[in-house]
Enzyme design. Structure first.
Site, PDB file in Angstrom:
ATOM      1  N   ARG A 190     -65.762  12.640  16.891  1.00 33.38           N
ATOM      2  CA  ARG A 190     -65.127  12.627  15.577  1.00 33.38           C
ATOM      3  C   ARG A 190     -64.141  13.798  15.485  1.00 33.38           C
ATOM      4  NH1 ARG A 190     -66.445   8.140  15.339  1.00 33.38           N
ATOM      5  NH2 ARG A 190     -67.848   7.105  13.883  1.00 33.38           N
ATOM      6  N   HIS A 209     -57.937   6.410  18.067  1.00 36.82           N
ATOM      7  CA  HIS A 209     -59.350   6.054  17.805  1.00 36.82           C
ATOM      8  C   HIS A 209     -59.682   4.663  18.375  1.00 36.82           C
ATOM      9  CE1 HIS A 209     -62.952   6.935  14.964  1.00 36.82           C
ATOM     10  NE2 HIS A 209     -63.335   6.168  15.968  1.00 36.82           N
TER      11      HIS A 209
HETATM   12  P1  NAP Z   1     -76.546   8.760  19.796  1.00 35.75           P
HETATM   13  O1  NAP Z   1     -77.115   7.690  20.675  1.00 35.75           O
HETATM   14  O2  NAP Z   1     -77.123   8.971  18.456  1.00 35.75           O
HETATM   15  O3  NAP Z   1     -76.583  10.117  20.626  1.00 35.75           O
HETATM   16  C1  NAP Z   1     -76.251  11.345  20.053  1.00 35.75           C
HETATM   17  C2  NAP Z   1     -76.494  12.450  21.061  1.00 35.75           C
HETATM   18  O4  NAP Z   1     -76.023  13.682  20.488  1.00 35.75           O
HETATM   19  C3  NAP Z   1     -77.979  12.634  21.381  1.00 35.75           C
HETATM   20  O5  NAP Z   1     -78.150  12.959  22.735  1.00 35.75           O
HETATM   21  C4  NAP Z   1     -78.350  13.842  20.509  1.00 35.75           C
HETATM   22  O6  NAP Z   1     -79.418  14.634  21.010  1.00 35.75           O
HETATM   23  C5  NAP Z   1     -77.067  14.641  20.556  1.00 35.75           C
HETATM   24  N1  NAP Z   1     -77.005  15.574  19.409  1.00 35.75           N
HETATM   25  C6  NAP Z   1     -77.020  15.279  18.088  1.00 35.75           C
HETATM   26  N2  NAP Z   1     -77.004  16.410  17.344  1.00 35.75           N
HETATM   27  C7  NAP Z   1     -76.975  17.433  18.227  1.00 35.75           C
HETATM   28  C8  NAP Z   1     -76.972  18.839  18.101  1.00 35.75           C
HETATM   29  N3  NAP Z   1     -76.990  19.446  16.897  1.00 35.75           N
HETATM   30  N4  NAP Z   1     -76.969  19.590  19.221  1.00 35.75           N
HETATM   31  C9  NAP Z   1     -76.967  19.015  20.439  1.00 35.75           C
HETATM   32  N5  NAP Z   1     -76.974  17.673  20.648  1.00 35.75           N
HETATM   33  C10 NAP Z   1     -76.982  16.902  19.551  1.00 35.75           C
HETATM   34  O7  NAP Z   1     -74.971   8.498  19.583  1.00 35.75           O
HETATM   35  P2  NAP Z   1     -73.989   7.596  20.457  1.00 35.75           P
HETATM   36  O8  NAP Z   1     -74.228   6.152  20.194  1.00 35.75           O
HETATM   37  O9  NAP Z   1     -74.030   8.066  21.858  1.00 35.75           O
HETATM   38  O10 NAP Z   1     -72.574   7.964  19.782  1.00 35.75           O
HETATM   39  C11 NAP Z   1     -72.122   9.291  19.676  1.00 35.75           C
HETATM   40  C12 NAP Z   1     -70.919   9.377  18.746  1.00 35.75           C
HETATM   41  O11 NAP Z   1     -69.763   8.835  19.379  1.00 35.75           O
HETATM   42  C13 NAP Z   1     -71.010   8.546  17.465  1.00 35.75           C
HETATM   43  O12 NAP Z   1     -71.791   9.195  16.482  1.00 35.75           O
HETATM   44  C14 NAP Z   1     -69.563   8.405  17.056  1.00 35.75           C
HETATM   45  O13 NAP Z   1     -69.207   9.479  16.203  1.00 35.75           O
HETATM   46  C15 NAP Z   1     -68.801   8.534  18.372  1.00 35.75           C
HETATM   47  N6  NAP Z   1     -68.115   7.277  18.741  1.00 35.75           N
HETATM   48  C16 NAP Z   1     -66.749   7.308  18.880  1.00 35.75           C
HETATM   49  C17 NAP Z   1     -66.086   6.160  19.248  1.00 35.75           C
HETATM   50  C18 NAP Z   1     -64.604   6.144  19.458  1.00 35.75           C
HETATM   51  O14 NAP Z   1     -64.003   5.076  19.609  1.00 35.75           O
HETATM   52  N7  NAP Z   1     -63.967   7.286  19.525  1.00 35.75           N
HETATM   53  C19 NAP Z   1     -66.798   4.972  19.480  1.00 35.75           C
HETATM   54  C20 NAP Z   1     -68.174   4.983  19.327  1.00 35.75           C
HETATM   55  C21 NAP Z   1     -68.833   6.155  18.954  1.00 35.75           C
HETATM   56  P3  NAP Z   1     -80.912  14.028  21.176  1.00 35.75           P
HETATM   57  O15 NAP Z   1     -80.803  13.087  22.367  1.00 35.75           O
HETATM   58  O16 NAP Z   1     -81.733  15.206  21.460  1.00 35.75           O
HETATM   59  O17 NAP Z   1     -81.214  13.302  19.899  1.00 35.75           O
HETATM   60  C1  GLV Z   2     -66.436   4.451  16.358  1.00 33.94           C
HETATM   61  O1  GLV Z   2     -65.873   5.462  16.157  1.00 33.94           O
HETATM   62  C2  GLV Z   2     -67.846   4.238  16.195  1.00 33.94           C
HETATM   63  O2  GLV Z   2     -68.539   5.102  15.624  1.00 33.94           O
HETATM   64  O3  GLV Z   2     -68.328   3.170  16.635  1.00 33.94           O
END
Ligand code: NAP
Ligand code: GLV
Length: 313
Positions: A228, A276
């Site tokens: 983000r 994005h």
């Molecule tokens: P997720 O499965 O919820 O994984 C989040 C990871 O971040 C987990 O490993 C978590 O640790 C870690 N984390 C959270 N808070 C933390 C902290 N304070 N300190 C250290 N580590 C922390 O999320 P995801 O599905 O992988 O997605 C991640 C993010 O990518 C989304 O929230 C979104 O904002 C972004 N995204 C962007 C796009 C784009 O097109 N640019 C697309 C999709 C997603 P734990 O494993 O210990 O819980």
């Molecule tokens: C995109 O940014 C998502 O959170 O899926």
């Protein structure tokens, strides 16, 4: 009984985003009653909402709301709503397309930097033949080892790239060196040549890509932010590029989206920008999950991929 789709982003309006969701959901259930915000016939009929960025307080208008689903992996656009109705379960999407697309983007961005493809494109434009030497054993550090970060790590590892990771909780059995928590952040950053941010946006992670953390990276490190825009302190990135602490950045997300005209990032020679699109939800792939959650919400059952409100993701 109705499912309401809400987004007020210009991109959503422009590219028929809501209509794509309607089509994908109707392929699964042709009888599903779907409304597209702001055309709502009767607020009492709305029992489930499928949302991207929306006006704060909007969800309070639906007294029979039983479930909320993000149209993406992140839920920060929902949790930042100061008037979010309480006690309504919230789900996010976990989908193989999101994972694959993010891995493809991350591999592209890492290789583009590490193999110097950007420089070769510039050299070709000037008919220059300039082979470059490669950095020895550069290490990629991934912040966030969730659904997306773990797969990105695996794909980079498969390409013979050294990878380390950092998360909130310890990761037992991960086949890479991992670090966790605030106390291990510095040691993780100190070993990182390419930093990929794949954290959810929470109170703890907002502005985490700041001057004091960027200076802990190896000299000349490269930043890839695909999480983000609010993770990055934009002026701190510009200063780190000026001082050559960072050699460049690839950014897919921004504090303000679309990135405003005249923003210094647009013309910066060391910043690569994408709008994005690192990983965009495939409505056809995700429709079954949304429909399942709609039915679960109506039946009072727990939602799939429900988020943990105490953690904020
Ligand atoms: P997720 O499965 O919820 O994984 C989040 C990871 O971040 C987990 O490993 C978590 O640790 C870690 N984390 C959270 N808070 C933390 C902290 N304070 N300190 C250290 N580590 C922390 O999320 P995801 O599905 O992988 O997605 C991640 C993010 O990518 C989304 O929230 C979104 O904002 C972004 N995204 C962007 C796009 C784009 O097109 N640019 C697309 C999709 C997603 P734990 O494993 O210990 O819980
Ligand atoms: C995109 O940014 C998502 O959170 O899926």
């Amino acid at each position: 009984m109705s499912l309401l789709i809400i987004s007020n982003t210009p991109t959503a309006k422009h590219n028929g985003w809501a209509q794509n969701w309607v089509k994908a959901l109707h392929q699964k259930d042709p009888n599903l009653d779907i409304q597209i915000w702001p055309e709502v016939s009767d607020p009492n009929s709305v029992e489930f909402v499928l949302v991207w960025v929306y006006p704060q307080g909007e969800l309070r208008k639906y007294p029979n709301l039983k479930g909320i689903s993000s149209t993406g992996a992140g839920v920060d656009h929902i949790l930042s709503d100061a008037k979010l109705p309480p006690n309504i379960p919230i789900a996010r999407l976990i989908d193989p397309h999101l994972v694959h697309n993010m891995s493809q983007y991350a591999v592209w961005a890492v290789l583009n930097h590490l193999r110097g493809f950007e420089a070769y494109a510039q050299a070709q434009a000037r008919s220059l033949w300039v082979p470059r030497s490669l950095a020895s054993e550069p290490q990629v550090g991934i912040m966030g080892l969730g659904q997306l970060g773990r797969q990105v790590a695996q794909q980079l590892y498969n390409l013979g790239i050294k990878v380390i990771g950092w998360s909130r909780s310890p990761k037992a059995g991960a086949d890479m060196q991992t670090y966790h928590g605030d106390e291990q952040l510095k040691v993780f950053l100190n070993q990182t040549d390419v930093l990929i941010c794949l954290l959810p946006l929470t109170a703890e992670t907002r502005n985490i890509l700041n001057q004091s953390n960027l200076k802990e990276l190896r000299k000349g490190a490269y930043l890839i932010n695909v999480a983000r825009g609010e993770h990055l302190v934009e002026k701190d990135l510009l200063a780190a590029l000026d001082s050559q602490q960072l050699s460049g950045a690839c950014l897919d997300v921004f504090q303000t989206e679309p990135l405003p005209e005249g923003h210094p990032f647009w013309q910066h020679p060391k910043i690569r920008i994408t709008p994005h699109i690192a990983s965009v939800t495939d409505t056809v792939s995700a429709a079954a999950q949304v429909l399942d959650n709609y039915q679960r919400a109506l039946a009072g059952k727990p939602l799939l991929n429900a988020i943990d409100l105490t953690k904020g993701y």
